[in-house]
Write a protein that holds these residues in place. Structure first.
Motif, short mmCIF file in Angstrom:
data_model
loop_
_atom_site.label_atom_id
_atom_site.label_comp_id
_atom_site.label_asym_id
_atom_site.label_seq_id
_atom_site.Cartn_x
_atom_site.Cartn_y
_atom_site.Cartn_z
N ARG A 22 0.83 -1.21 0.00
CA ARG A 22 0.00 0.00 0.00
C ARG A 22 0.86 1.26 0.00
NH1 ARG A 22 -3.21 -3.60 3.02
NH2 ARG A 22 -2.13 -3.11 4.98
N ALA A 43 -7.03 -9.56 -1.95
CA ALA A 43 -7.57 -8.63 -0.96
C ALA A 43 -6.69 -7.39 -0.82
CB ALA A 43 -7.70 -9.33 0.39
N VAL A 44 -5.39 -7.58 -0.93
CA VAL A 44 -4.46 -6.45 -0.85
C VAL A 44 -4.39 -5.71 -2.18
CG1 VAL A 44 -2.05 -5.79 -0.49
CG2 VAL A 44 -3.08 -7.54 0.94
N GLY A 46 -6.52 -5.46 -4.80
CA GLY A 46 -7.69 -4.78 -5.34
C GLY A 46 -7.70 -3.28 -5.14
N PRO A 47 -7.61 -2.80 -3.90
CA PRO A 47 -7.71 -1.36 -3.65
C PRO A 47 -6.55 -0.53 -4.21
CG PRO A 47 -8.18 -2.62 -1.66
CD PRO A 47 -7.60 -3.57 -2.66
N ILE A 48 -5.42 -1.15 -4.48
CA ILE A 48 -4.25 -0.38 -4.93
C ILE A 48 -3.87 -0.66 -6.38
CG2 ILE A 48 -3.34 -0.21 -2.58
CD1 ILE A 48 -1.33 -2.41 -3.29
N GLY A 49 -4.60 -1.56 -7.03
CA GLY A 49 -4.31 -1.85 -8.42
C GLY A 49 -3.05 -2.65 -8.66
#
Length: 247
Positions: A22, A43-44, A46-49
């Motif tokens: 992240r 899970a890690v 996804g939010p950061i591409g």
């Protein structure tokens, strides 16, 4: 952004690997997450591409092929981070341990970090630059005996020897090798561990600052270590133990 245009492979997407991923993404790096469990990686990522791949870091062929694929896709590898430290048996006195239980984290740490560092270095050497980060570190931490860490600290000491040798061999090619050293991160202690709250309290009590490092702290230090701000640092352990280990 400190890591803009950099390509980073992170082996292990648990609490520590996720924090570093992240932080790297926030500073502009293209992040490639590698691990054995796709759900954890996703899970890690996804939010950061981030891009993910199921890779067993103990498998020589899998590690080499993944590094080759990343280099081909991204145009090179700038940063390699290995935070894998599993296969350890904790909470048992050494005199009651089976040899395989004691040696398991040693084999896992040394083999995985050797393979991932070697794979990255082979791509970094022709480019004349790169950063290889490991996680662990040594020190005269008396609490390690109290926590009954089994072979884990022995594994970290072995990786420190590897770090020093790699830094010496790879320095002429512009490649830096650094250990991220903490005195234990309360947030990273699995919830399944008995006495988790007690462990967190002891970790904080053993520090000079009266608090332990957080996952966010690890991410920030990992960004600094991989950035050009740390261009003069290699062959060293960055001490973020909050004074639990004094250099």
């Amino acid at each position: 952004m400190l890591l803009s245009g950099k390509n980073a492979i992170i082996y292990g997407a648990g609490s520590i690997g996720g924090a570093i991923a992240r932080a790297y993404a926030a500073e502009g790096a293209r992040v490639f997450l590698a691990g054995r469990t796709r759900a954890t990686l996703a899970a890690v990522a996804g939010p950061i591409g981030a891009e993910i791949a199921e890779v067993d870091a103990l498998d020589e062929r899998a590690v080499d092929e993944h590094a080759d694929a990343v280099a081909a896709t991204a145009g090179g590898i700038d940063i390699s981070v290995n935070v894998i430290a599993d296969h350890d048996v904790q909470g048992t006195p050494m005199t009651d341990m089976a040899p395989d239980d004691y040696l398991s984290p040693v084999v896992t740490n040394v083999r995985s970090k050797f393979l991932t560092a070697r794979a990255a270095a082979r791509h970094m050497k022709p480019r004349g630059s790169g950063v290889i980060l490991t996680f662990g570190g040594s020190g005269d931490r008396t609490a390690s005996g109290r926590f009954r860490l089994g072979g884990l600290q022995t594994a970290f000491e072995a990786v420190e020897a590897m770090r020093r040798q790699l830094a010496t061999e790879l320095g002429p090619y512009g490649i830096r090798v650094i250990t991220l050293r903490t005195g234990g991160i309360p947030e990273a202690v699995p919830a399944r561990y008995k006495g988790r709250a007690e462990i967190a309290a002891r970790l904080a009590a053993d520090t000079a600052l009266g608090r332990a490092a957080t996952l966010a702290d690890v991410g920030r230090v990992a960004v600094f270590a991989a950035s050009d701000h740390a261009r003069s640092i290699t062959g060293a352990a960055l001490n973020m133990t909050c004074g639990a280990v004094l250099d």
